[in-house]
Motif scaffolding. Structure first.
Motif, mmCIF file in Angstrom:
data_model
loop_
_atom_site.group_PDB
_atom_site.id
_atom_site.type_symbol
_atom_site.label_atom_id
_atom_site.label_comp_id
_atom_site.label_asym_id
_atom_site.label_seq_id
_atom_site.Cartn_x
_atom_site.Cartn_y
_atom_site.Cartn_z
ATOM 1 N N ALA A 351 45.253 -24.222 27.620
ATOM 2 C CA ALA A 351 43.480 -23.594 27.304
ATOM 3 C C ALA A 351 43.623 -23.101 29.055
ATOM 4 O O ALA A 351 44.456 -23.842 29.484
ATOM 5 N N ASP A 352 42.648 -22.231 29.779
ATOM 6 C CA ASP A 352 43.032 -22.028 31.558
ATOM 7 C C ASP A 352 42.031 -23.876 32.010
ATOM 8 O O ASP A 352 42.405 -23.621 32.802
ATOM 9 N N ILE A 353 41.277 -23.922 31.098
ATOM 10 C CA ILE A 353 40.451 -24.851 31.813
ATOM 11 C C ILE A 353 39.914 -25.799 30.065
ATOM 12 O O ILE A 353 39.600 -25.346 29.003
ATOM 13 N N GLY A 354 40.266 -27.118 30.396
ATOM 14 C CA GLY A 354 40.095 -28.065 29.724
ATOM 15 C C GLY A 354 38.139 -28.729 30.591
ATOM 16 O O GLY A 354 38.426 -29.419 31.613
ATOM 17 N N VAL A 355 37.748 -29.148 29.149
ATOM 18 C CA VAL A 355 36.428 -29.855 29.891
ATOM 19 C C VAL A 355 36.632 -31.562 28.386
ATOM 20 O O VAL A 355 36.931 -31.350 27.451
ATOM 21 N N ALA A 356 35.650 -32.056 29.345
ATOM 22 C CA ALA A 356 35.364 -33.564 28.712
ATOM 23 C C ALA A 356 34.286 -34.185 28.613
ATOM 24 O O ALA A 356 33.277 -34.110 29.975
ATOM 25 N N THR A 357 33.879 -35.061 27.373
ATOM 26 C CA THR A 357 32.751 -35.901 27.723
ATOM 27 C C THR A 357 32.984 -37.379 27.556
ATOM 28 O O THR A 357 33.926 -37.648 26.735
ATOM 29 N N THR A 358 32.599 -38.506 28.226
ATOM 30 C CA THR A 358 33.134 -39.558 27.843
ATOM 31 C C THR A 358 31.682 -40.541 28.756
ATOM 32 O O THR A 358 31.523 -40.356 29.226
ATOM 33 N N GLY A 359 31.104 -41.456 27.579
ATOM 34 C CA GLY A 359 29.770 -42.304 27.952
ATOM 35 C C GLY A 359 29.305 -42.999 26.702
ATOM 36 O O GLY A 359 29.729 -42.875 26.092
#
Length: 418
Positions: A351-359
């Motif tokens: 993909a052109d963009i990768g996003v992430a969450t961690t917490g």
């Protein structure tokens, strides 16, 4: 009814509403309709199935509003007392309406059921009433005035599947003859500014506004300004709103406006589509909630390639390519880990963009002191990777929702910067 109707009140009848068994969606639906007709409300009341209290509530509401809309309590059973009580207060005798009775009989005949005698009660209408036929049930609605014509009473069935089409298709056209203006509202969506900051910037403007008016209110992770205009026609009211909104774009909140009458996830999909970009997500603490928000939007399949819930470190490292050394040095809840998750998401999703969450969405065993509610969100594209640390409060569900909302806002801002 003499003259125009300026004020109305909704009285919802039913003990089930008072004890929380049923959410009062009727009042919200009717309120939106009244607002669009330019009819103001200053009070709403809920009362149980008790004749004395209902009588008192009707008298009080009628003393302060020109129009009283009563919902519920029009059924055939002994505790359905709305019509009898309201008619007595308004000085109207109940008589049998043959057309209503015929509709009720037909309702049962079409279903191959026998109509019991207590259903006849539903065909009793106040003298002089305008009857609103109910194609979805056995309780017709009606409108009746006080003998002197100074007040109007409208009775509507309680079930939403019966009330909503009756109010929309019959009652609103009926009431339109008693109004000389319409109200149109548009919601200006703002993300990246808190409610107090928005109010501080726009306070003088909002205090001075007469038509349209501007009012801020807070949602999860964002702020909306409701712009409301009154005019003789819908088109004119829309023009007033649009002109006011154009002025809002020129204020200091302008750069934070992401849309009008839209949601943040819709704005993100729209921007991705317009730019021909694709997106892939890696989620830890949000557990797929970001992916759900994206796939809730029609057309998202053109830009959202999918996501991974990397809840354990083995998936973070084995699938996303997060370095074991990164986790050992900084832990899985860190800026470094979020960055590598987003970069891995773009890579494996092609993909052109990768996003992430961690917490840490909530406290508990293994959560370091002071880290409850700390979430890292990340966006990675051809221009590099950006990570933001969030310190959120609230329960687990609230923290997760806010994290997703902030990630959507961060992603939208990133695309706008480009």
């Amino acid at each position: 009814m003499k003259g125009t109707i300026a004020t109305a009140e909704i009285l919802s009848v039913g003990t089930e509403l008072l004890i929380g068994d049923i959410v009062n969606t009727d009042a919200a639906f009717v309120s939106r309709g009244l607002a669009s007709l330019g009819i103001s409300q200053y009070y709403q009341t809920v009362v149980g199935d008790n004749r004395e209290r209902l009588d008192a509530a009707i008298r009080l509401a009628s003393s302060r509003s020109q129009l009283l809309i009563v919902t519920g309590g029009l059924g055939p059973t002994y505790d359905d007392i709305t019509k009898e009580t309201a008619a007595a207060v308004f000085g109207r005798e109940l008589i049998l309406d043959e057309e209503s009775l015929s509709r009720i009989r037909s309702f049962f005949d079409r279903r191959g059921k026998i109509m019991t005698d207590n259903n006849i009660k539903q065909a009793m209408m106040p003298v002089g009433a305008t009857v609103f036929p109910n194609p979805n049930g056995t309780a017709d609605g009606c409108a009746v005035e006080t003998p002197d014509g100074s007040r109007m009473l409208i009775l509507l069935p309680g079930p939403p599947r019966e009330l909503e089409p009756m109010f929309r298709d019959q009652v609103m056209p009926f009431l339109a003859q008693y109004t000389d203006r319409v109200l149109v509202s548009k919601n200006v969506n703002i993300c990246g500014m808190g409610e107090s900051e928005v109010e501080s910037i726009l306070r003088d403007r909002m205090m001075a506004a007469l038509n349209p008016t501007e009012a801020p209110y807070c949602l999860e992770g964002e702020v909306r300004i409701r712009v409301t205009a009154a005019a003789p026609t819908v088109d004119e009211a829309i023009r007033l709103c649009d002109r006011d909104i154009e002025e809002l774009y020129q204020t200091r909140v302008g750069p934070y406006i992401y849309g009008v009458d839209s949601e943040l996830k819709e704005a993100v999909v729209k921007q991705l589509t317009a730019r021909g970009l694709t997106l892939f997500a890696a989620e830890s603490c949000t557990g797929g909630l970001f992916a759900k928000e994206m796939t809730d939007v029609s057309g998202a399949s053109q830009v959202f390639r999918g996501g991974v819930v990397s809840y354990v470190n083995a998936i973070k490292c084995g699938l996303l390519g997060v370095s074991a050394a990164t986790i050992a040095q900084y832990t899985e809840v860190s800026e470094a880990c979020a960055a590598e998750m987003a970069e891995g998401a773009a890579r494996i999703g092609q993909a052109d963009i990768g996003v992430a969450t961690t917490g840490y969405a909530s406290g508990g065993a293994g959560v370091p002191e002071g880290m409850t509610g700390v979430v890292f969100i990340a966006v990675s594209d051809r221009n590099g990777t950006t990570v933001k640390r969030l310190a959120l409060t609230g329960n687990r569900d609230h923290v997760r929702k806010l994290a997703v909302k902030q990630l959507l806002a961060m992603l939208l801002a990133r695309m706008k910067e480009e």
